[in-house]
Design a protein around this motif. Structure first.
Motif, short mmCIF file in Angstrom:
data_model
loop_
_atom_site.label_atom_id
_atom_site.label_comp_id
_atom_site.label_asym_id
_atom_site.label_seq_id
_atom_site.Cartn_x
_atom_site.Cartn_y
_atom_site.Cartn_z
N MET A 10 57.41 -22.40 -19.44
CA MET A 10 57.75 -21.01 -19.40
C MET A 10 58.60 -20.71 -18.16
O MET A 10 59.50 -19.88 -18.22
N ASN A 11 58.23 -21.38 -17.07
CA ASN A 11 58.95 -21.22 -15.83
C ASN A 11 60.41 -21.64 -15.98
O ASN A 11 61.32 -21.02 -15.44
N LYS A 12 60.62 -22.71 -16.72
CA LYS A 12 61.97 -23.21 -16.92
C LYS A 12 62.80 -22.22 -17.73
O LYS A 12 63.98 -22.02 -17.49
N ILE A 13 62.21 -21.61 -18.72
CA ILE A 13 62.92 -20.64 -19.57
C ILE A 13 63.29 -19.41 -18.75
O ILE A 13 64.39 -18.89 -18.85
N LEU A 14 62.35 -18.95 -17.92
CA LEU A 14 62.64 -17.79 -17.07
C LEU A 14 63.75 -18.11 -16.07
O LEU A 14 64.64 -17.30 -15.83
N THR A 15 63.73 -19.29 -15.48
CA THR A 15 64.76 -19.68 -14.52
C THR A 15 66.11 -19.80 -15.21
O THR A 15 67.13 -19.36 -14.70
N LEU A 16 66.11 -20.42 -16.38
CA LEU A 16 67.34 -20.58 -17.15
C LEU A 16 67.90 -19.21 -17.58
O LEU A 16 69.10 -18.96 -17.50
#
Length: 182
Positions: A1-7
């Protein structure tokens, strides 16, 4: 989820920094007014030149000279080439002149413009007359045929000469006084 938010944040940051695009004009204007004005002036110039050439052809007794400045003239009285001089910048020219329309009707008789003193190229005078005086010597009388752009042009003299009126001008130079600078 963190990766999606960062992206997503990175993608939004890139899209937010987009340079603004120029807006296209609502209507495109061309030089249509200027083109129309040029065309009108060409027609006016051709018409005036035809009228002047007709006057010259009718007046076969005189030899008219086409000046480099866009007008025609002939000498009524000419002084000897070896004597006299033409005025230069700052010289004082005493002269008289009259103005007629191309039909020969007086607009201003000589009594209106008699014995005028003019400091060459230092005072206001309509273009054709200023350039014509530079061709004359003391004691000479010259008849000039000025197209309207060399006379009073579009504005006239705001009195008796209207818009775009070509003129006949008879000029007599009484004297030329050299300036101290020459």
């Amino acid at each position: 989820m963190n990766k999606i938010l960062t992206l997503t944040a990175l993608l939004l940051a890139c899209l937010a920094c987009k340079t603004p695009e120029a807006r296209k004009p609502e209507s495109v204007r061309t030089g249509s007014f200027i083109d129309a004005s040029v065309e009108r002036n060409k027609k006016l110039n051709a018409k005036e030149q035809a009228l002047i050439e007709h006057i010259i052809s009718k007046n076969g007794d005189n030899t008219y000279i086409a000046s480099e400045n866009g007008f025609w003239y002939h000498y009524n009285t000419k002084t000897d080439e070896a004597t006299g001089f033409t005025p230069k910048y700052g010289d004082i020219v005493n002269f008289s002149y009259n103005l007629k329309d191309l039909k020969g009707n007086f607009i201003y008789p000589e009594t209106n413009f008699k014995n005028l003193d003019y400091a060459m190229d230092r005072q206001e005078l309509f273009t054709g007359l200023r350039e014509g005086l530079k061709l004359m010597k003391s004691g000479e009388t010259v008849t000039f045929l000025f197209p309207s752009q060399k006379a009073y042009g579009y504005y006239g003299d705001e009195n008796k000469i209207g818009t775009n009126v070509p003129l006949i001008c008879e000029v007599t130079v009484n004297s030329i006084t050299k300036s101290q600078e020459n």
